[in-house]
Design an enzyme around this catalytic site. Sequence first.
Site, PDB file in Angstrom:
ATOM      1  CG  HIS A 120      33.398  84.502  77.982  1.00 50.19           C
ATOM      2  ND1 HIS A 120      33.437  85.579  78.841  1.00 50.19           N
ATOM      3  CD2 HIS A 120      32.476  83.644  78.502  1.00 50.19           C
ATOM      4  CE1 HIS A 120      32.576  85.391  79.823  1.00 50.19           C
ATOM      5  NE2 HIS A 120      31.982  84.224  79.639  1.00 50.19           N
ATOM      6  CB  SER A 223      35.773  89.565  87.186  1.00 49.66           C
ATOM      7  OG  SER A 223      34.485  89.161  86.744  1.00 49.66           O
ATOM      8  CB  SER A 224      31.505  93.217  88.143  1.00 49.65           C
ATOM      9  OG  SER A 224      30.985  92.756  86.902  1.00 49.65           O
TER      10      SER A 224
END
Length: 287
Positions: A120, A223-224
């Site tokens: 990102h 992290s989900s």
Amino acid sequence: MTASDDLSPISTLLQTGPLAVITGAGLSTASGIPAYRDQNGQWLQSKPIQHQEFLRSEAVRRRYWARSFVGWPTMGQAKPNPGHRALADLATLGAISALITQNVDGLHQKAGSVGVIELHGGIDRVRCLGCKEIYPRSTLQDWLRLANPGFDADSARRFRVAPDGDAHLDDAFYAGFGVPDCPSCGGVLKPDVVFFGDNVPRERVAHAARAIEVAAGLLVVGSSLTVYSGFRFADQAHKLGKPVYAINMGATRADPLLTGKVDADCGETLDRLLRDFSPKPYGEIYG
């Protein structure tokens, strides 16, 4: 997938690795950067800015940069925690072949990791949408300060900061906030990150996908994987028949795909894995 506190499967895999690792916001909370979601995947913050809103609305850009002006010190001054340092050390020891992150905070690089694939982007950079010139975010902070000499930053700092350095300000704080244009071409300045609603650049996705293909397995940290940009790599590794483990407090979107999971603090768990790791002799690595 039932979580376990047994680290031996991950330790064993690290010994046979190297592994690809993908990290999320849960790794950086110990560095003072809040997470987007709770352990059940629900939003802890108001939803972040949308890409198209930023592009089409000057008012939205003014709001974003006013909030970022307040939130930037939290990001810019954040320090790596033991989890970041453990991953850097494990890579140096040959246990990790690729580090992919969904985070924009740059803490992996501050910890010494090299070749980080920033899915990102990085919040420490600002890009002009016109001429594509890149500026340090710290430089823009100075420009924003000069453009807004009467801005009450001290009062604004009582507001919560989000994982991307955004601060949740009342409308009154950014009314009339001045945003400088690109000094090179007069274009619009945007943080060099992928906003929600935008796409991760194809070459970045391809780079991460190649790393998954050649790794012995995948380790998900903090992290989900709720956002597809991260989940896709767990799905890819699973379809390739590679083991996929997670260290995460709470549910992940990839739970049905996981080989194993440790529901515990990321930093402490990674530090334990580092202390248990035994590097292979030189001859075993290079034949």
